[in-house]
Write a protein that holds these residues in place. Structure first.
Motif, short mmCIF file in Angstrom:
data_model
loop_
_atom_site.label_atom_id
_atom_site.label_comp_id
_atom_site.label_asym_id
_atom_site.label_seq_id
_atom_site.Cartn_x
_atom_site.Cartn_y
_atom_site.Cartn_z
N UNK A 5 -52.89 21.03 5.92
CA UNK A 5 -51.46 21.24 5.75
C UNK A 5 -50.83 19.96 5.24
N UNK A 6 -49.78 20.14 4.48
CA UNK A 6 -48.95 19.02 4.06
C UNK A 6 -47.60 19.22 4.71
N UNK A 7 -47.14 18.18 5.39
CA UNK A 7 -45.82 18.21 6.03
C UNK A 7 -44.96 17.17 5.36
N UNK A 8 -43.72 17.58 5.10
CA UNK A 8 -42.77 16.68 4.43
C UNK A 8 -41.48 16.62 5.22
N UNK A 9 -41.01 15.42 5.46
CA UNK A 9 -39.67 15.22 6.00
C UNK A 9 -38.77 15.13 4.78
N UNK A 10 -37.77 16.00 4.72
CA UNK A 10 -36.93 16.07 3.53
C UNK A 10 -35.51 15.64 3.84
N UNK A 23 -38.72 26.07 -0.17
CA UNK A 23 -39.98 26.46 0.48
C UNK A 23 -40.85 27.33 -0.42
N UNK A 24 -40.30 28.35 -1.08
CA UNK A 24 -41.14 29.13 -2.01
C UNK A 24 -41.73 28.26 -3.13
N UNK A 25 -40.98 27.29 -3.62
CA UNK A 25 -41.50 26.40 -4.66
C UNK A 25 -42.66 25.55 -4.13
N UNK A 26 -42.54 25.10 -2.89
CA UNK A 26 -43.61 24.31 -2.28
C UNK A 26 -44.88 25.16 -2.14
N UNK A 40 -43.56 27.01 6.15
CA UNK A 40 -42.53 27.07 7.17
C UNK A 40 -41.54 25.92 6.99
N UNK A 41 -40.32 26.17 7.43
CA UNK A 41 -39.30 25.13 7.54
C UNK A 41 -38.92 25.06 9.01
N UNK A 42 -38.85 23.86 9.53
CA UNK A 42 -38.39 23.68 10.89
C UNK A 42 -37.50 22.45 10.96
N UNK A 47 -33.97 16.78 12.09
CA UNK A 47 -34.60 16.36 10.84
C UNK A 47 -35.36 17.56 10.25
N UNK A 48 -35.00 17.98 9.02
CA UNK A 48 -35.71 19.11 8.41
C UNK A 48 -37.12 18.73 7.97
#
Length: 96
Positions: A5-10, A23-26, A40-42, A47-48
């Protein structure tokens, strides 16, 4: 096949970007290279964070997919931090 998985703080959105498209683009960026298992977005402590989980043959391939996802998301929002991790059992470990 291993799961990664790749997790990004945006942060801030780019001008004119619809938040519903990020999210669909990712997920689509990962899907161009491999099978996407989930996305997923959380919000954690206000912090998103975006997460895309996918399959890859090895750590090098997983890193390449993760970079492609981050590069695509960076076009839409500021990516403040990112990390690719690999699943072993029920836990996720950073790539070495």
């Amino acid at each position: 096949m291993p799961s990664y998985r790749v997790r990004m703080v945006v942060g801030m959105m780019r001008a004119g970007v619809d938040p519903a498209t990020v999210l669909p683009a990712a997920a689509d960026a990962a899907r161009e290279h491999t099978t996407v298992e989930a996305s997923d977005v959380e919000v954690v402590r206000a912090v998103p964070r975006l997460t895309v989980r996918y399959e890859a043959l090895d750590d090098l391939t997983a890193s390449t997919v993760g970079r492609a996802v981050v590069d695509r998301v960076q076009e839409l929002v500021d990516v403040e931090a990112s990390r690719v991790t690999r699943r072993y059992g029920a836990r996720w470990y950073p790539l070495r």
